[in-house]
Design a protein around this motif. Structure first.
Motif, PDB file in Angstrom:
ATOM      1  N   GLY A 121       0.996  -1.113   0.010  1.00  0.00           N
ATOM      2  CA  GLY A 121      -0.066  -0.015   0.044  1.00  0.00           C
ATOM      3  C   GLY A 121       0.875   1.331  -0.013  1.00  0.00           C
ATOM      4  O   GLY A 121       1.862   1.307  -0.554  1.00  0.00           O
ATOM      5  N   ALA A 122       0.321   2.262   0.750  1.00  0.00           N
ATOM      6  CA  ALA A 122       1.005   3.677   0.743  1.00  0.00           C
ATOM      7  C   ALA A 122       2.242   3.707   1.738  1.00  0.00           C
ATOM      8  O   ALA A 122       2.779   4.836   1.763  1.00  0.00           O
ATOM      9  N   TRP A 123       2.346   2.693   2.691  1.00  0.00           N
ATOM     10  CA  TRP A 123       3.466   2.843   3.743  1.00  0.00           C
ATOM     11  C   TRP A 123       4.451   1.917   3.388  1.00  0.00           C
ATOM     12  O   TRP A 123       4.748   1.426   4.493  1.00  0.00           O
ATOM     13  N   ARG A 124       4.700   1.571   2.080  1.00  0.00           N
ATOM     14  CA  ARG A 124       6.003   0.443   1.914  1.00  0.00           C
ATOM     15  C   ARG A 124       7.206   0.876   2.652  1.00  0.00           C
ATOM     16  O   ARG A 124       7.778  -0.046   3.345  1.00  0.00           O
ATOM     17  N   GLU A 125       7.604   2.082   2.823  1.00  0.00           N
ATOM     18  CA  GLU A 125       8.801   2.580   3.586  1.00  0.00           C
ATOM     19  C   GLU A 125       8.733   2.096   4.988  1.00  0.00           C
ATOM     20  O   GLU A 125       9.733   1.779   5.590  1.00  0.00           O
ATOM     21  N   GLU A 126       7.622   2.248   5.727  1.00  0.00           N
ATOM     22  CA  GLU A 126       7.306   2.164   6.983  1.00  0.00           C
ATOM     23  C   GLU A 126       6.890   0.816   7.314  1.00  0.00           C
ATOM     24  O   GLU A 126       6.631   0.510   8.482  1.00  0.00           O
ATOM     25  N   ALA A 127       6.796   0.013   6.292  1.00  0.00           N
ATOM     26  CA  ALA A 127       6.314  -1.548   6.758  1.00  0.00           C
ATOM     27  C   ALA A 127       7.063  -2.331   7.734  1.00  0.00           C
ATOM     28  O   ALA A 127       6.333  -2.784   8.778  1.00  0.00           O
ATOM     29  N   ASP A 128       8.391  -2.047   7.548  1.00  0.00           N
ATOM     30  CA  ASP A 128       9.151  -2.897   8.629  1.00  0.00           C
ATOM     31  C   ASP A 128       8.975  -2.298  10.180  1.00  0.00           C
ATOM     32  O   ASP A 128       8.785  -3.147  10.897  1.00  0.00           O
ATOM     33  N   THR A 129       8.999  -0.863  10.049  1.00  0.00           N
ATOM     34  CA  THR A 129       8.694  -0.298  11.445  1.00  0.00           C
ATOM     35  C   THR A 129       7.274  -0.632  12.132  1.00  0.00           C
ATOM     36  O   THR A 129       7.099  -0.930  13.270  1.00  0.00           O
ATOM     37  N   LEU A 130       6.381  -0.694  11.011  1.00  0.00           N
ATOM     38  CA  LEU A 130       4.810  -0.951  11.721  1.00  0.00           C
ATOM     39  C   LEU A 130       4.694  -2.509  12.098  1.00  0.00           C
ATOM     40  O   LEU A 130       4.209  -2.569  13.172  1.00  0.00           O
ATOM     41  N   ALA A 131       5.534  -3.362  11.423  1.00  0.00           N
ATOM     42  CA  ALA A 131       5.613  -4.683  11.819  1.00  0.00           C
ATOM     43  C   ALA A 131       6.222  -4.888  13.277  1.00  0.00           C
ATOM     44  O   ALA A 131       5.660  -5.463  14.135  1.00  0.00           O
ATOM     45  N   PHE A 132       7.181  -4.099  13.344  1.00  0.00           N
ATOM     46  CA  PHE A 132       8.219  -4.225  14.733  1.00  0.00           C
ATOM     47  C   PHE A 132       7.202  -3.517  15.870  1.00  0.00           C
ATOM     48  O   PHE A 132       7.074  -4.231  16.863  1.00  0.00           O
ATOM     49  N   VAL A 133       6.728  -2.477  15.513  1.00  0.00           N
ATOM     50  CA  VAL A 133       5.889  -1.847  16.416  1.00  0.00           C
ATOM     51  C   VAL A 133       4.622  -2.630  16.990  1.00  0.00           C
ATOM     52  O   VAL A 133       4.310  -2.719  17.823  1.00  0.00           O
ATOM     53  N   THR A 134       3.950  -3.155  15.871  1.00  0.00           N
ATOM     54  CA  THR A 134       2.620  -3.859  16.149  1.00  0.00           C
ATOM     55  C   THR A 134       3.074  -5.013  17.040  1.00  0.00           C
ATOM     56  O   THR A 134       2.337  -5.479  18.013  1.00  0.00           O
ATOM     57  N   LEU A 135       4.192  -5.682  16.679  1.00  0.00           N
ATOM     58  CA  LEU A 135       4.757  -7.041  17.386  1.00  0.00           C
ATOM     59  C   LEU A 135       4.952  -6.507  18.939  1.00  0.00           C
ATOM     60  O   LEU A 135       4.319  -7.226  19.901  1.00  0.00           O
ATOM     61  N   VAL A 136       5.550  -5.569  19.138  1.00  0.00           N
ATOM     62  CA  VAL A 136       5.900  -4.882  20.620  1.00  0.00           C
ATOM     63  C   VAL A 136       4.758  -4.919  21.128  1.00  0.00           C
ATOM     64  O   VAL A 136       4.790  -5.123  22.256  1.00  0.00           O
ATOM     65  N   VAL A 137       3.892  -3.739  20.931  1.00  0.00           N
ATOM     66  CA  VAL A 137       2.735  -3.633  21.355  1.00  0.00           C
ATOM     67  C   VAL A 137       1.786  -4.749  21.636  1.00  0.00           C
ATOM     68  O   VAL A 137       1.172  -4.779  22.727  1.00  0.00           O
ATOM     69  N   ALA A 138       1.690  -5.689  20.718  1.00  0.00           N
ATOM     70  CA  ALA A 138       0.857  -6.768  20.993  1.00  0.00           C
ATOM     71  C   ALA A 138       1.191  -7.500  22.144  1.00  0.00           C
ATOM     72  O   ALA A 138       0.696  -8.172  22.730  1.00  0.00           O
ATOM     73  N   GLU A 139       2.656  -7.740  22.117  1.00  0.00           N
ATOM     74  CA  GLU A 139       3.136  -8.656  23.084  1.00  0.00           C
ATOM     75  C   GLU A 139       3.083  -7.928  24.568  1.00  0.00           C
ATOM     76  O   GLU A 139       3.084  -8.545  25.624  1.00  0.00           O
ATOM     77  N   LEU A 140       3.135  -6.567  24.762  1.00  0.00           N
ATOM     78  CA  LEU A 140       2.865  -5.946  25.772  1.00  0.00           C
ATOM     79  C   LEU A 140       1.386  -6.318  26.386  1.00  0.00           C
ATOM     80  O   LEU A 140       1.386  -6.142  27.615  1.00  0.00           O
ATOM     81  N   PHE A 141       0.368  -6.006  25.465  1.00  0.00           N
ATOM     82  CA  PHE A 141      -0.939  -6.169  25.941  1.00  0.00           C
ATOM     83  C   PHE A 141      -1.002  -7.775  26.189  1.00  0.00           C
ATOM     84  O   PHE A 141      -1.848  -7.946  27.026  1.00  0.00           O
ATOM     85  N   ARG A 142      -0.253  -8.529  25.656  1.00  0.00           N
ATOM     86  CA  ARG A 142      -0.368  -9.752  25.827  1.00  0.00           C
ATOM     87  C   ARG A 142       0.166 -10.437  27.279  1.00  0.00           C
ATOM     88  O   ARG A 142      -0.338 -11.242  27.878  1.00  0.00           O
ATOM     89  N   ALA A 143       1.085  -9.514  27.615  1.00  0.00           N
ATOM     90  CA  ALA A 143       1.601  -9.654  29.077  1.00  0.00           C
ATOM     91  C   ALA A 143       0.386  -9.419  30.197  1.00  0.00           C
ATOM     92  O   ALA A 143       0.477 -10.229  30.980  1.00  0.00           O
ATOM     93  N   TYR A 144      -0.470  -8.558  29.887  1.00  0.00           N
ATOM     94  CA  TYR A 144      -1.546  -8.367  30.848  1.00  0.00           C
ATOM     95  C   TYR A 144      -2.360  -9.537  30.589  1.00  0.00           C
ATOM     96  O   TYR A 144      -2.949  -9.875  31.993  1.00  0.00           O
ATOM     97  N   ALA A 145      -2.753  -9.881  29.603  1.00  0.00           N
ATOM     98  CA  ALA A 145      -3.580 -11.170  29.655  1.00  0.00           C
ATOM     99  C   ALA A 145      -3.076 -12.464  30.303  1.00  0.00           C
ATOM    100  O   ALA A 145      -3.757 -13.317  30.474  1.00  0.00           O
ATOM    101  N   ALA A 146      -1.458 -12.524  30.274  1.00  0.00           N
ATOM    102  CA  ALA A 146      -1.134 -13.570  30.765  1.00  0.00           C
ATOM    103  C   ALA A 146      -1.010 -13.567  32.237  1.00  0.00           C
ATOM    104  O   ALA A 146      -0.601 -14.606  32.834  1.00  0.00           O
ATOM    105  N   ARG A 147      -1.592 -12.660  32.824  1.00  0.00           N
ATOM    106  CA  ARG A 147      -1.426 -12.550  34.417  1.00  0.00           C
ATOM    107  C   ARG A 147      -2.292 -13.589  34.973  1.00  0.00           C
ATOM    108  O   ARG A 147      -1.912 -13.915  36.121  1.00  0.00           O
ATOM    109  N   SER A 148      -3.218 -14.069  34.217  1.00  0.00           N
ATOM    110  CA  SER A 148      -3.967 -15.313  34.890  1.00  0.00           C
ATOM    111  C   SER A 148      -4.301 -16.194  33.897  1.00  0.00           C
ATOM    112  O   SER A 148      -4.744 -15.623  32.521  1.00  0.00           O
ATOM    113  N   GLU A 149      -4.331 -17.576  33.768  1.00  0.00           N
ATOM    114  CA  GLU A 149      -4.877 -18.285  32.820  1.00  0.00           C
ATOM    115  C   GLU A 149      -6.375 -18.357  32.880  1.00  0.00           C
ATOM    116  O   GLU A 149      -6.966 -18.781  31.837  1.00  0.00           O
ATOM    117  N   TRP A 150      -7.098 -18.151  33.951  1.00  0.00           N
ATOM    118  CA  TRP A 150      -8.498 -18.458  34.118  1.00  0.00           C
ATOM    119  C   TRP A 150      -9.280 -17.133  34.384  1.00  0.00           C
ATOM    120  O   TRP A 150     -10.362 -17.139  34.019  1.00  0.00           O
TER     121      TRP A 150
END
Length: 286
Positions: A180-209
């Motif tokens: 699309g229109a963000w070809r140059e920023e594609a790598d940064t978008l992937a990196f930032v998305t993964l970091v933010v997703a894993e940080l939110f994932r840490a909150y979800a991992a605080r309890s299994e149930w």
């Protein structure tokens, strides 16, 4: 008599029970030895009993046994949470690289970004999970089987689902940006998305149930520090010009953040939605 105590311990163990035996005298030593865990009195106990036992109550208070069991459950639960979190995130990182290469795309994550990922989203949040306080009702749960594996079938399924959701979110945005229109920023978008997703994932991992709204999002202050410090480092490598060439990043616009944040929340929403459904179902007795 001492003989009766040994027979009681043997009978319980033959039924598959985990047996703790308390005692203070010399005649208690055989039963203390045969039990899964022998507990001697530290004040009133004889030297023979204390030498035979696995644990010594320094205050001779039986309530200390309950406190020790609770602490043991907390430690075991936190080990599971940390393993669950780390494996789901690391499998996602591997899958992102694998499928990108398989599809003939440029590698979304560089080596230095992967190293920073281990510092940002694997290091601090994983340590914070190890400091997680006791969950509500942890002493109401039945004892776990000694044959139970730390990575059981339920956790293995959860690791697969979470890794799949993380991978789909990151590669989906990467494809959208790259073609699309963000070809140059594609790598940064992937990196930032993964970091933010894993940080939110840490909150979800605080309890299994237990869902986060019931657990309390701010009950683990170490997680707050881990989240904020990781987020600050992420913003520095994205927006500080001298760091951008080192970490292969470009500054992101508001529109890019508005696109990546919903995708970053997908794994968190999926796991919290499932926990909330199971919690409400149990609360209504169905």
């Amino acid at each position: 008599s001492p003989h009766h105590k040994v027979r009681i311990v043997g009978a319980l163990r033959a039924r598959g029970e985990i047996v703790a035996m308390t005692g203070d005298g010399v005649n208690d030593a055989p039963a203390l030895k045969r039990a899964d865990i022998g507990i001697a009195m530290g004040i009133a106990g004889t030297d023979v009993a204390k030498a035979t036992a696995d644990m010594v109550l320094l205050d001779d208070n039986y309530a200390s046994i309950v406190a020790a069991v609770e602490q043991g459950r907390v430690i075991y639960a936190n080990i599971r949470k940390t393993i669950y979190y780390l494996l789901s995130c690391n499998f996602a990182e591997i899958a992102i690289i694998f499928f990108a290469v398989l599809l003939g795309w440029p590698t979304p994550l560089t080596a230095i970004q992967l190293l920073l990922l281990n510092l940002l989203t694997d290091g601090a949040p994983a340590l914070a999970l190890g400091m997680e306080p006791a969950e509500p009702g942890i002493m109401d749960r039945p004892p776990r089987s000694p044959k139970e594996k730390i990575i059981d079938r339920e956790m293995a399924r959860g690791i697969f689902y979470q890794a799949t959701a993380l991978t789909a979110a990151v590669l989906g945005l990467y494809a959208l940006a790259y073609y699309g229109a963000w070809r140059e920023e594609a790598d940064t978008l992937a990196f930032v998305t993964l970091v933010v997703a894993e940080l939110f994932r840490a909150y979800a991992a605080r309890s299994e149930w237990i869902p986060l709204f019931k657990l309390g999002p701010f009950t683990n202050r170490w997680m707050q520090w881990a989240f904020l410090s990781s987020l600050i480092i992420l913003l520095l490598v994205v927006y500080i010009p001298p760091l951008q060439p080192v970490f292969n990043t470009l500054p992101l616009t508001v529109a890019m953040w508005a696109t990546l944040l919903p995708l970053s929340l997908v794994p968190f929403v999926l796991v919290e939605g499932r926990k909330t459904f199971m919690y409400l179902r149990k609360a209504h007795g169905s």
